[in-house]
Design an enzyme around this catalytic site. Structure first.
Site, PDB file in Angstrom:
ATOM      1  CB  SER A 139      -7.266  35.146  10.005  1.00  0.00           C
ATOM      2  OG  SER A 139      -6.487  36.674   9.806  1.00  0.00           O
ATOM      3  CE1 TYR A 152     -11.239  38.075   7.485  1.00  0.00           C
ATOM      4  CE2 TYR A 152      -9.307  39.276   8.684  1.00  0.00           C
ATOM      5  CZ  TYR A 152      -9.878  38.112   8.195  1.00  0.00           C
ATOM      6  OH  TYR A 152      -9.057  37.012   7.863  1.00  0.00           O
TER       7      TYR A 152
END
Length: 278
Positions: A139, A152
């Site tokens: 990501s 996260y």
């Protein structure tokens, strides 16, 4: 790694293939003539893969027996695995103070340890072939950071550290490791992450931040900076078919811009920019 008349059909295993990026990547590789195995916990959500000529596997990346059974079946049926796309993952948001440690551990189990264990299981087959490609879906969250997203981001920073080390480790065996860094992509991931943000921190000391961040995410996800899962799927196809792939692919253009900005700006300037989100 595109199939030809003189080489066996290449085989790919894609995790998290029941929706979003994983499903789009599975369908894209099927269109290229690959033998595709899509893995996810829910078989009923992978009918499109079956209809496209692929195979749907019940696969839970937090269950060692499930992963082992999937690999054994693929090797038994195909005798090889050319590409592993580690796509399974999720985003659980909320202030670090508010997120239970059990939830933090689960996020690491799915986003990091499941990826690592499945990679362990596939490597003997790839080494025997003398080639292979592992694509880890990271990501832009591995390059930047956000308030209320510490767990996260920690998982994605870890994925990239693991991937970089693994790339050098596996190079003598002819195995490439590629990182794909999606930015805002229009999938159900966005809804789930926003819901977790309000569930964990929508009340209490961090409520104001959570409300503003939720609104920011909604605008970005629904605006021109976001892209479809198919855009990431095209990048994955490029990564697995290139003779010499790049080590990292950021997608879409907005993700490339964010990654480039992070390289140039000092931490305190980046802090100021990101603080405006919440």
């Amino acid at each position: 790694m595109a199939p030809t008349t003189s080489t066996p059909t290449p085989v790919a295993l894609i995790t998290g293939a029941s929706s979003g990026i994983g499903l789009a990547a599975a369908l894209a590789l099927l269109e290229k003539g690959w033998a595709v195995y899509g893995g996810a916990r829910r078989l009923d959500r992978m009918q499109a893969i079956i209809d496209g000529g692929g195979t749907a596997l019940e696969l839970d990346v937090t269950d060692d027996a499930s992963m082992t059974a999937a690999l054994e079946r693929i090797v038994a049926e195909r005798g090889r695995i050319d590409v592993l796309v580690n796509n399974a993952g999720y985003g659980s948001y909320g202030a670090l103070e508010d997120v239970p440690i059990d939830e933090a551990r689960r996020q690491f189990e799915v986003n990091l340890f499941g990826l690592a264990r499945l990679t362990q299981l596939v490597l003997p087959t790839m080494r025997a072939l003398g080639r292979g490609r592992i694509v880890n879906i990271s990501s832009i969250g591995a390059r930047i950071y956000e308030p209320l997203g510490s767990w996260y981001h920690a998982t994605k920073f870890a994925v990239e550290g693991l991937s970089d080390s693994l790339r050098i480790e596996l190079a003598p065996h002819g195995i490439d490791v590629v990182i794909v860094q999606p930015g805002p992509i229009r999938t159900e991931w966005n809804t789930l992450s926003r819901e977790s943000l309000l569930e964990r921190s929508g009340q209490g000391a961090y409520a104001e931040q959570a409300s503003r961040l939720h609104a920011t995410y909604t605008r970005v996800d629904e605006g021109p900076l976001s892209a479809s899962p198919e855009a990431v799927a095209r990048t994955i196809v490029a990564a697995v078919t290139a003779n010499r792939p790049r080590t990292r692919y950021a997608v879409p253009f907005s993700a490339k811009a964010v990654v480039g900005l992070r390289r140039m700006l000092p931490d305190r300037v980046m802090d100021a920019i990101l603080s405006r989100m919440a």
